[in-house]
Scaffold this active site. Structure first.
Site, short mmCIF file in Angstrom:
data_model
loop_
_atom_site.label_atom_id
_atom_site.label_comp_id
_atom_site.label_asym_id
_atom_site.label_seq_id
_atom_site.Cartn_x
_atom_site.Cartn_y
_atom_site.Cartn_z
N GLU A 110 47.12 34.93 41.15
CA GLU A 110 48.29 34.07 40.55
C GLU A 110 48.78 33.02 41.43
O GLU A 110 48.80 32.00 40.94
CB GLU A 110 49.42 34.95 40.38
CG GLU A 110 49.40 36.21 39.43
CD GLU A 110 49.00 37.61 40.24
OE1 GLU A 110 48.15 37.59 41.20
OE2 GLU A 110 49.71 38.54 39.77
N CYS A 149 53.10 41.14 41.24
CA CYS A 149 53.97 41.54 42.19
C CYS A 149 55.29 40.71 42.35
O CYS A 149 55.35 39.66 41.79
CB CYS A 149 53.08 41.54 43.73
SG CYS A 149 52.87 39.96 44.51
N HIS A 156 46.91 35.70 46.38
CA HIS A 156 46.68 36.55 45.26
C HIS A 156 46.19 35.49 44.09
O HIS A 156 46.65 34.22 44.28
CB HIS A 156 48.02 37.05 44.77
CG HIS A 156 48.71 38.15 45.73
ND1 HIS A 156 49.68 38.98 45.41
CD2 HIS A 156 48.18 38.49 47.03
CE1 HIS A 156 49.81 39.74 46.27
NE2 HIS A 156 49.02 39.42 47.40
N CYS A 168 54.47 36.91 43.61
CA CYS A 168 53.81 36.22 42.28
C CYS A 168 54.85 35.79 41.28
O CYS A 168 55.04 34.75 40.66
CB CYS A 168 52.58 36.85 41.74
SG CYS A 168 51.38 36.82 43.18
#
Length: 155
Positions: free
Chosen positions: A61, A89, A59, A92
């Site tokens: 992040e 999410c 992701h 993260c």
């Protein structure tokens, strides 16, 4: 959304995160972008790379946290601000706790998986050993539009 002294910085850095999201969309990745700042300068930036890297943890992040930790040569990112186009999410959010990120700024809420305030409140949970200051809704409409357009084209 209330005005804050950081508003001009927040808008500028969110625009940079939006550039990363658009680049991810061009690469056929879910268009989420992130930038991490330290002392009001960008030290890491990325868009989602789960497909390209064949990695469910890639992701935006997570990639940004990894890059930033290498730049400062420390896995703790005290003093940093993470800008991301969509509410992080739970994975993260957990990584942000571990990195001791003091501040998160994000654009659009994620009602189906957001872990800052929509579904879960991981970043402000008083039972954890670290909480994150959250500023939500910066360029929210533009951030939401990028991701909605991406999924709209696939339906």
């Amino acid at each position: 959304m209330l005005f804050s002294p950081d508003m001009d910085f927040d808008i500028g850095f969110m625009q940079e995160a939006l550039e990363e999201a658009r680049s991810a969309a061009t690469a056929k990745e879910v268009p989420i972008g992130a930038v991490l700042t330290l002392d009001d300068r960008v030290i890491a930036r990325a868009g989602n790379r789960t497909i390209r890297d064949c990695d469910p943890t890639a992701h935006a992040e997570i990639i940004v946290l990894r890059k930033a930790a290498r730049v400062v040569d420390n896995y703790r990112l005290a003093g940093a601000t993470l800008y991301v186009t969509v509410e992080p999410c739970s994975m993260c959010a957990g990584a942000m706790i571990q990195a001791r990120i003091p501040r998160l700024v994000y654009g659009a809420d994620d009602p189906k998986g957001g872990a800052a305030r929509s579904c879960f409140q991981i970043l402000s949970n008083p039972r954890l050993n670290h909480q994150v200051e959250i500023t939500a809704g910066i360029l929210a409409a533009e951030c939401a539009s990028v991701i909605q357009s991406f999924f709209g084209e696939r339906r």
